[in-house]
Design a protein around this motif. Structure first.
Motif, short mmCIF file in Angstrom:
data_model
loop_
_atom_site.label_atom_id
_atom_site.label_comp_id
_atom_site.label_asym_id
_atom_site.label_seq_id
_atom_site.Cartn_x
_atom_site.Cartn_y
_atom_site.Cartn_z
N SER A 140 29.30 29.27 -10.97
CA SER A 140 29.55 27.90 -10.51
C SER A 140 28.31 27.05 -10.77
O SER A 140 27.23 27.57 -11.12
CB SER A 140 29.88 27.89 -9.02
OG SER A 140 28.73 28.27 -8.26
N LYS A 141 28.43 25.74 -10.55
CA LYS A 141 27.30 24.84 -10.76
C LYS A 141 26.13 25.21 -9.85
O LYS A 141 24.97 25.24 -10.26
CB LYS A 141 27.71 23.39 -10.50
CG LYS A 141 26.60 22.38 -10.75
CD LYS A 141 27.09 20.95 -10.54
CE LYS A 141 25.98 19.94 -10.81
NZ LYS A 141 26.43 18.55 -10.59
N GLY A 142 26.44 25.51 -8.59
CA GLY A 142 25.40 25.91 -7.65
C GLY A 142 24.74 27.22 -8.04
O GLY A 142 23.52 27.38 -7.90
N SER A 167 19.48 19.40 -6.59
CA SER A 167 20.59 18.72 -7.26
C SER A 167 21.78 19.65 -7.46
O SER A 167 21.65 20.77 -7.94
CB SER A 167 20.12 18.20 -8.62
OG SER A 167 21.18 17.61 -9.34
N GLY A 168 22.97 19.18 -7.07
CA GLY A 168 24.19 19.92 -7.29
C GLY A 168 24.47 21.04 -6.31
O GLY A 168 25.43 21.78 -6.49
N LEU A 169 23.64 21.17 -5.28
CA LEU A 169 23.82 22.26 -4.32
C LEU A 169 24.55 21.78 -3.07
O LEU A 169 24.34 20.66 -2.61
CB LEU A 169 22.46 22.84 -3.92
CG LEU A 169 21.64 23.49 -5.04
CD1 LEU A 169 20.32 24.00 -4.49
CD2 LEU A 169 22.42 24.62 -5.69
N ASP A 170 25.39 22.66 -2.52
CA ASP A 170 26.03 22.36 -1.25
C ASP A 170 25.01 22.60 -0.13
O ASP A 170 23.89 23.07 -0.39
CB ASP A 170 27.28 23.22 -1.07
CG ASP A 170 27.00 24.71 -1.10
OD1 ASP A 170 25.84 25.13 -0.86
OD2 ASP A 170 27.93 25.48 -1.36
N PRO A 171 25.34 22.26 1.13
CA PRO A 171 24.37 22.43 2.23
C PRO A 171 23.81 23.84 2.34
O PRO A 171 22.61 24.01 2.59
CB PRO A 171 25.19 22.05 3.46
CG PRO A 171 26.19 21.06 2.95
CD PRO A 171 26.55 21.55 1.58
N ASP A 172 24.65 24.86 2.14
CA ASP A 172 24.15 26.23 2.21
C ASP A 172 23.15 26.50 1.08
O ASP A 172 22.14 27.18 1.28
CB ASP A 172 25.30 27.22 2.12
CG ASP A 172 26.14 27.25 3.40
OD1 ASP A 172 25.64 26.79 4.44
OD2 ASP A 172 27.30 27.72 3.34
N GLY A 173 23.46 25.98 -0.10
CA GLY A 173 22.57 26.16 -1.24
C GLY A 173 21.24 25.46 -1.04
O GLY A 173 20.17 25.99 -1.40
N ARG A 174 21.29 24.26 -0.47
CA ARG A 174 20.05 23.52 -0.20
C ARG A 174 19.19 24.27 0.81
O ARG A 174 17.96 24.36 0.66
CB ARG A 174 20.38 22.12 0.32
CG ARG A 174 21.08 21.23 -0.70
CD ARG A 174 21.61 19.96 -0.04
NE ARG A 174 20.53 19.08 0.34
CZ ARG A 174 19.97 18.17 -0.46
NH1 ARG A 174 20.40 18.07 -1.71
NH2 ARG A 174 19.00 17.40 -0.05
#
Length: 247
Positions: A140-142, A167-174
């Motif tokens: 996926s993008k993340g 950039s491009g990350l959801d809250p969990d990814g951030r």
């Protein structure tokens, strides 16, 4: 000691037949103290990515001096730097491990026997270990963004430069990226990352470099910045007013 010193960086892009030249960077100067985290903040189009590209000599500045660890960029200093561009291109036909191996082979002087240990370490940090043998085109993008971060930390660099890493990350990814950067801070890495969101800086940075329209408006401690301005928008207005008075 300054891990990175940038002095009077200027860059102009020539316009077309009926277009004006664009003065993208104007006497950009700042430095990164060893072991500290510095946020490079500014609105979209402020000159952050152009500055970083000039620092790495991806594009040639018109003038200015850039020193890493006290010397101009060279093959030795490159091995001490981890970098993630704003829009990383990852070869989609490679697996996660193959992508990291490609990067490892491009780094001069690294021992082959250390690769698997370092790659597994990096992939576990970004939660991609289970996907290590999948081709990147299935990510996926993340996941692709996290693979790029794994590449940046693979060699355990002394200096880590990330262009818009959230950039491009959801809250969990951030949250995961911030946890990774906190780990790098504990390791004593000098961090420099760009964002147009001051919130990203507040949790991680001790220093700020604020850029607007190709000019440095502020360089200094984050607490001093916050006590004086409270918000990025207010800072831009106040600093631009000051600049206008000095012209």
């Amino acid at each position: 000691m300054y891990v990175l010193h940038v002095e009077k960086l200027n860059k102009t892009f020539k316009g077309g037949l009926f277009e004006k030249d664009r003065h993208v960077l104007q006497d950009v100067s700042f430095h990164l103290p060893e072991g500290q985290t510095t946020g490079f903040v500014g609105s979209n189009g402020a000159g952050k990515t152009t500055t970083i590209k000039c620092i790495f000599d991806f594009i040639r500045p018109d003038s200015g001096k850039i020193h890493f660890f006290g010397t101009p960029l060279n093959s030795q200093s490159k091995t001490r730097i981890g970098y993630l561009p704003e829009r990383p291109y990852l070869y989609e036909f490679l697996t996660g491990m193959e992508f990291l191996k490609l990067h490892w082979n491009l780094c001069y002087g690294l021992s082959t026997k250390d690769f698997v240990e370092r790659a597994h370490e990096a992939l576990k940090k970004v939660d991609l270990f289970e996907a290590r043998d999948r081709r990147l085109r299935t990510y996926s993008k993340g996941m692709l963004q996290r693979a790029g971060i794994a590449q940046a930390i693979l060699t355990r660099p002394d200096l880590l430069i990330l262009d818009e890493p959230m950039s491009g990350l959801d809250p969990d990814g951030r949250a995961m990226v911030k946890d990774i950067l906190h780990e790098e801070q504990k390791r004593g890495v000098t961090l420099f990352f760009s964002s147009h969101l001051l919130q990203d800086m507040e949790e991680l940075c001790s220093r700020l470099v604020v850029v607007n329209k190709g000019k440095i408006l502020y360089e200094g401690g984050l607490p001093d910045f916050m006590s004086e301005f409270q918000s990025l928008e207010k800072a831009f207005q106040v600093l631009k007013n000051r600049e206008a008075k000095n012209v």
